[in-house]
Design an enzyme around this catalytic site. Structure first.
Site, PDB file in Angstrom:
ATOM      1  CB  ILE A 147      53.932  59.378  25.852  1.00  0.00           C
ATOM      2  CG1 ILE A 147      54.389  59.521  24.574  1.00  0.00           C
ATOM      3  CG2 ILE A 147      52.967  60.632  26.273  1.00  0.00           C
ATOM      4  CD1 ILE A 147      53.752  60.015  23.355  1.00  0.00           C
ATOM      5  CD  GLN A 191      76.589  49.933  24.859  1.00  0.00           C
ATOM      6  OE1 GLN A 191      76.597  51.040  24.257  1.00  0.00           O
ATOM      7  NE2 GLN A 191      76.918  48.743  24.628  1.00  0.00           N
ATOM      8  CG  LEU A 240      65.645  33.244  39.842  1.00  0.00           C
ATOM      9  CD1 LEU A 240      65.120  34.345  40.807  1.00  0.00           C
ATOM     10  CD2 LEU A 240      66.912  32.872  39.834  1.00  0.00           C
ATOM     11  CB  CYS A 380      35.017  36.149  46.262  1.00  0.00           C
ATOM     12  SG  CYS A 380      33.990  37.772  46.695  1.00  0.00           S
ATOM     13  CG  HIS A 519      39.482  37.871  47.608  1.00  0.00           C
ATOM     14  ND1 HIS A 519      39.484  36.901  46.415  1.00  0.00           N
ATOM     15  CD2 HIS A 519      38.320  38.678  47.414  1.00  0.00           C
ATOM     16  CE1 HIS A 519      38.421  37.579  45.750  1.00  0.00           C
ATOM     17  NE2 HIS A 519      37.682  38.375  46.321  1.00  0.00           N
ATOM     18  CD  GLU A 521      42.644  35.273  47.001  1.00  0.00           C
ATOM     19  OE1 GLU A 521      42.110  34.899  47.938  1.00  0.00           O
ATOM     20  OE2 GLU A 521      41.944  35.843  45.851  1.00  0.00           O
TER      21      GLU A 521
END
Ligand code: GLN
Length: 547
Positions: A147, A191, A240, A380, A519, A521
């Protein structure tokens, strides 16, 4: 003007739409095009910043300080294009914008409706910066039929009509379930999903079908016939081993060719996939393995630390080792001695987090790493815990703690070595925050500069002394403790340019112990591993060799 690719999903969620979009972005880049990726999320939160990581995985922070969906992390990791605030929007944000305009009287007394007001707001968002790139890839979150998603589907339908013919295409990602009993891949859910899309006026040009194995020719033809796409536009997206195989695997399946064909781009520029060949080779052919413990709070849901896990993988690729991650619940150390749990690891990482739960365990993990010479990376909250550990156990400030954990309590339990920052400088501007502000968006967010001490370990690792990294936190290590901590050996080797905010701490006489307030990363890529993760994994590899 950009060409637009709209990516939708059907049948079930979690099919890897974000990954498919990111891989397609990388493939278009490999053919010399510039790309930008965007995420449109139907949920009603204004942004994911206030959602629990259990709900929505990690919050990905952009350089310009937006708290966004983790899919933007995939986009950046695959394309290297830094995401911006204007690359992520939710229904909550769309409705907030519309209602603010209504209150301001911008609609001149008109009745506000989903069509055209909400859809116009979405269309305006999609077209931001459309002249800057060759291709704009817009992923619609959720699945067709939700919705909340309807205004987004309607908006992209209108958008494709507003643009000249041939400027927008639609790619739909579905699942082909394998039924063991009959030994068949089933096309019916796809489909139905396409039928649902067509009922709202969208006809996919390309079908990307997730399946466990290859899609037989018969099923391809059936899908093409019943879903009204060309047979070579049915792309198999098989499971994968590593997500970094996706660009090569999808290229082999003809995804980028199908996209260029759908736009009528002929002849298509040849792709240069050498970068991805190298990445895939490193993933497939590691020369060893290291095991890293992530001592955290949200350990049941790996997506909560998505970018950290990916950055460790990248660090492994740089060192040609496989990084095995084991998730350790920090609360375990409230009850048990960390030593028997941590001794098998080559390195320990304590990630970011919020709230007091699990923090005593993280402090114990930092202590274990410091005392036993185990490589430690604190990110952090993980840096804040390392500082508290040093204050308590080395500098003798036995009541050291963070103001974050004393918020609710009337009486102070801790000496606030980490305190609530309410005023700071970003670039040339002063920023103010108060405890009473909303929880959403009251943090030090986005890219900030830091200056590294000449000759420090981090300066060596980065190979420079001026860096910028992304932040997302409310609390800071208090510089009034700097001298006391430096005297006992914990060096503040990275500071904000005004010298007021500690950005990095390190124990120089430890094999590898670094805490960072930001951070890292978030900026690591498989083809450009972040220097801190590269060197952290190198240190772990050395430890594993010693054992
Ligand atoms: N809760 C801490 C703060 O707000 C750390 C935040 C984090 O780790 N991202 O400062």
């Amino acid at each position: 003007m950009a060409r637009f690719i709209f990516i939708t999903g059907g049948v079930v969620s979690s099919l890897g739409k974000g990954l498919a979009s990111a891989a397609l972005g990388a493939l278009l880049q490999a053919r010399g095009y510039s790309v930008r990726l965007r995420k449109l999320d139907p949920y009603l939160n204004v942004d994911p910043g206030t959602m629990s990581p259990f709900e929505h995985g990690e919050v990905f922070v952009t350089d310009d300080g937006a708290e966004t969906d983790l899919d933007l992390g995939h986009y950046e990791r695959f394309t290297g294009v830094p995401a911006r605030k204007t690359d992520s929007i939710s229904s909550g944000r769309v409705y907030t914008n519309v209602l603010e305009k209504e209150r301001r009287g911008d609609y001149l007394g008109k009745t506000i409706q989903v069509i055209p007001h909400v859809t116009n707001e979405i269309k305006d968002f999609i077209s931001i910066g459309e002249d800057e790139v060759d291709f704009m890839l817009c992923e619609i979150g959720g699945t067709v039929g939700d919705i909340e998603g309807l205004p987004f589907f309607e908006a992209i339908r209108q958008f494709s009509q507003d643009k000249p013919r041939g400027q927008c295409i639609f790619m739909h990602l579905t699942l082909l379930p394998y039924i063991k009993a009959s030994g068949e891949l089933k096309t019916k859910p796809t489909q139905h999903s396409v039928k649902e899309l067509r009922s709202i006026g969208l006809a996919p040009d390309i079908l990307v079908c997730r399946s466990e194995g290859p899609i037989p020719q018969k099923e391809r033809e059936k899908l093409a016939l019943f879903c009204n796409v060309r047979p070579d536009s049915v792309i198999a997206a098989q499971d994968l081993k590593s997500i970094y195989e996706a660009p090569i695997a999808y290229h082999r399946e003809g995804m980028d060719q199908a996209v260029l064909d759908a736009f009528g781009i002929n002849p298509a520029p040849k792709p240069n996939l050498s970068k991805w060949d190298d990445v895939t080779d490193r993933v497939h052919n590691p020369e060893g393995e290291v095991t890293v413990a992530i001592v955290g709070k949200y350990t049941q849901l790996e997506d909560a630390y998505k970018s950290i896990a990916e950055a460790l993988t990248h660090g492994g690729m740089a060192n040609r080792v496989k990084v095995k991650i084991e998730w350790v619940d920090a609360e375990l150390f409230d009850r048990e001695d960390p030593a028997p749990h941590l001794e098998k690891f080559d390195a320990i990482l304590v990630p970011g987090g919020f709230g007091e739960r699990g923090t005593e365990g993280k402090i114990k993990a930092a202590q274990y790493a410091r005392e036993n010479g185990v490589p430690y990376l604190g990110i952090c909250l993980g840096m804040q815990m390392a500082v508290i550990e040093a204050a308590r156990n080395v500098a003798g400030l036995t009541k050291a703690g963070s103001e974050e954990f004393d918020h609710e309590a009337g009486e102070r339990r801790f000496e606030p070595v980490v305190y609530h920052l309410k005023e700071w400088v970003q670039g040339n501007e002063k920023v103010n925050r108060s405890v009473a502000d909303d929880k959403g968006g009251t943090m030090r967010l986005g890219a900030y500069d830091a200056v590294l001490t000449e000759g420090s370990r981090v300066a060596q690792i980065y190979g420079k002394t001026a860096i910028d990294e992304r932040h997302r936190h409310r609390y800071e290590v208090d510089t009034s403790y700097k001298d006391t901590l430096e005297e006992v050996g914990l060096k503040f080797s990275g500071m904000s340019p005004d010298g007021k905010l500690p950005e990095i701490v390190e124990w120089p006489d430890h094999p590898w112990f670094i805490g960072v307030q930001f951070h890292p990363e978030l900026k690591s890529k498989p083809f450009a591993p972040h220097p801190l993760f590269r060197d952290f994994v190198r240190a772990a590899k050395e430890v594993s060799r010693l054992v």
